[in-house]
Write an enzyme that holds these catalytic residues in place. Structure first.
Site, PDB file in Angstrom:
ATOM      1  N   ASP A  83       0.826  -1.213   0.000  1.00 26.80           N
ATOM      2  CA  ASP A  83       0.000   0.000   0.000  1.00 26.80           C
ATOM      3  C   ASP A  83       0.865   1.271   0.000  1.00 26.80           C
ATOM      4  OD1 ASP A  83      -2.403   1.354  -0.054  1.00 26.80           O
ATOM      5  OD2 ASP A  83      -2.617   1.401   2.131  1.00 26.80           O
ATOM      6  N   HIS A  97       2.127   3.358  -9.050  1.00 25.42           N
ATOM      7  CA  HIS A  97       1.892   1.928  -9.316  1.00 25.42           C
ATOM      8  C   HIS A  97       3.047   1.349 -10.126  1.00 25.42           C
ATOM      9  CE1 HIS A  97      -1.959   2.237  -7.503  1.00 25.42           C
ATOM     10  NE2 HIS A  97      -2.533   2.922  -8.473  1.00 25.42           N
ATOM     11  N   LEU A 152      10.336 -20.621  -4.883  1.00 25.04           N
ATOM     12  CA  LEU A 152       9.340 -19.784  -4.209  1.00 25.04           C
ATOM     13  C   LEU A 152       7.951 -19.901  -4.857  1.00 25.04           C
ATOM     14  CD1 LEU A 152       8.844 -17.261  -2.198  1.00 25.04           C
ATOM     15  CD2 LEU A 152       9.168 -15.868  -4.248  1.00 25.04           C
TER      16      LEU A 152
HETATM   17  C1  IPE Z   1      -5.439  -2.687  -0.089  1.00 24.83           C
HETATM   18  O1  IPE Z   1      -5.090  -1.361  -0.282  1.00 24.83           O
HETATM   19  C2  IPE Z   1      -5.460  -3.394  -1.402  1.00 24.83           C
HETATM   20  C3  IPE Z   1      -4.177  -3.557  -2.080  1.00 24.83           C
HETATM   21  C4  IPE Z   1      -2.993  -3.230  -1.633  1.00 24.83           C
HETATM   22  C5  IPE Z   1      -4.262  -4.169  -3.367  1.00 24.83           C
HETATM   23  P1  IPE Z   1      -6.196  -0.212  -0.337  1.00 24.83           P
HETATM   24  O2  IPE Z   1      -5.448   1.071  -0.451  1.00 24.83           O
HETATM   25  O3  IPE Z   1      -7.175  -0.488  -1.395  1.00 24.83           O
HETATM   26  O4  IPE Z   1      -6.884  -0.341   1.087  1.00 24.83           O
HETATM   27  P2  IPE Z   1      -7.912   0.633   1.823  1.00 24.83           P
HETATM   28  O5  IPE Z   1      -9.099   0.785   0.934  1.00 24.83           O
HETATM   29  O6  IPE Z   1      -7.216   1.925   2.035  1.00 24.83           O
HETATM   30  O7  IPE Z   1      -8.222  -0.041   3.112  1.00 24.83           O
HETATM   31  C1  IPE Z   2      -1.803   0.187  -3.287  1.00 28.36           C
HETATM   32  O1  IPE Z   2      -1.516   1.538  -3.330  1.00 28.36           O
HETATM   33  C2  IPE Z   2      -1.986  -0.390  -4.657  1.00 28.36           C
HETATM   34  C3  IPE Z   2      -3.368  -0.786  -4.984  1.00 28.36           C
HETATM   35  C4  IPE Z   2      -4.380  -0.735  -4.183  1.00 28.36           C
HETATM   36  C5  IPE Z   2      -3.582  -1.293  -6.321  1.00 28.36           C
HETATM   37  P1  IPE Z   2      -2.682   2.625  -3.316  1.00 28.36           P
HETATM   38  O2  IPE Z   2      -3.075   2.907  -4.705  1.00 28.36           O
HETATM   39  O3  IPE Z   2      -3.767   2.216  -2.405  1.00 28.36           O
HETATM   40  O4  IPE Z   2      -1.917   3.876  -2.717  1.00 28.36           O
HETATM   41  P2  IPE Z   2      -2.475   4.903  -1.632  1.00 28.36           P
HETATM   42  O5  IPE Z   2      -2.872   4.103  -0.429  1.00 28.36           O
HETATM   43  O6  IPE Z   2      -3.615   5.621  -2.234  1.00 28.36           O
HETATM   44  O7  IPE Z   2      -1.296   5.786  -1.353  1.00 28.36           O
HETATM   45 MG    MG Z   3      -4.124   2.468  -0.395  1.00 27.36          MG
END
Ligand code: IPE
Ligand code: IPE
Ligand code: MG
Length: 251
Positions: free
Chosen positions: A19, A36, A130
């Site tokens: 995240d 990303h 792995l």
């Molecule tokens: C969780 O991250 C999902 C992934 C890392 C793929 P999110 O950024 O979507 O989570 P929330 O919505 O903040 O809890």
């Molecule tokens: C996690 O990073 C990746 C996915 C959920 C695909 P985010 O896109 O949630 O990044 P933040 O949390 O908004 O910084």
């Molecule tokens: Mg996020």
């Protein structure tokens, strides 16, 4: 018999919620997509690190059941990135003896992406290194629901008695059941939540949360999580004395 991994207290199964990509990009005045793309670099590093440490399985959260609710442009771009990365990385994964598995509701993806996933899994299915599980269109609630459906079908067909449903049977219907339970769950990006990731499989995992945003997560950050993990006493409901006694007996 004690395996090498148990002696050095390396987790057998690590799960990661990657995240913070969006915030990482926005802090640089860029579009979330930029984050990303950088996140893919961190993922490569994490896979290499897990392989090197002889971790048996790495399960990463790439796209949640809830992520469809993001702006269409971001969702489309994530799907495109998933497609491209699968294409560009699969040969490298195969060369490193990594076995790739995608977990989640695959029918939610385009047929083009489903085909790519199928080909990638097929190429690496006999690899013995792995195990890399990518959770895509995955939700812990979906996982428990699909397991429930499988079991209900057996009961409806008269092949299973309701009274024979126990935790072991449910475990076998849940994804990842052939692997050891998750020992360590890492979440980057500063939030302390599970966000509908592996619910059943995290029952006794050690949870490690870090403020590091996913694109900045590197081997050192991963090592830090492993160091903290190796200092944990895992009691699984027992007392500390019982655990110490068991460890003395097995040494
Ligand atoms: C969780 O991250 C999902 C992934 C890392 C793929 P999110 O950024 O979507 O989570 P929330 O919505 O903040 O809890
Ligand atoms: C996690 O990073 C990746 C996915 C959920 C695909 P985010 O896109 O949630 O990044 P933040 O949390 O908004 O910084
Ligand atoms: Mg996020």
């Amino acid at each position: 018999m004690i395996t090498l991994n148990q002696q050095t207290k390396i987790p057998q199964h690590v799960a990661i919620i990657m995240d913070g990509n969006g915030r990482w990009a926005q802090a640089r005045g860029k579009h979330r997509v930029f984050g990303h793309k950088h996140g893919v670099k961190s993922l490569r590093k994490a896979i290499a690190f897990a392989s090197e440490k002889r971790i048996q399985a790495l399960t990463i959260f790439a796209f949640s059941s809830e992520n469809w609710q993001r702006p269409a442009q971001e969702v489309n771009m994530l799907m495109e990135l998933f497609f491209t990365v699968l294409g560009s990385e699969i040969k490298k994964l195969h060369k490193h003896n990594i076995k790739l598995k995608i977990i989640g509701e695959l029918t939610g993806f385009s047929t083009r992406l489903q085909k790519k996933v199928f080909e990638a899994e097929k190429m690496t299915e006999d690899n013995t290194g792995l195990v890399l599980n990518v959770a895509a269109n995955y939700g812990g609630r979906w996982d428990i629901t699909q397991a429930t459906k499988k079991i209900a079908k057996l009961v409806a067909a008269g092949e299973l008695d309701c009274n024979d449903i126990d935790e072991e049977l449910v475990s076998k219907a849940i994804t990842l059941h052939k692997l050891p339970a998750v020992d360590l769950m890492i979440r980057t990006g500063g939030d302390h939540r599970i966000s509908n990731f592996l619910l059943w499989q995290l029952a006794y995992a050690e949870l490690y949360f870090t403020d590091v945003l996913w694109p900045d997560f590197d081997a050192l950050s991963f090592q830090h999580a492993l160091d903290l993990f190796s200092g944990k006493e895992r009691r699984f409901g027992q007392t500390s004395e019982q655990v110490s006694l068991k460890n003395t007996e097995s040494n």
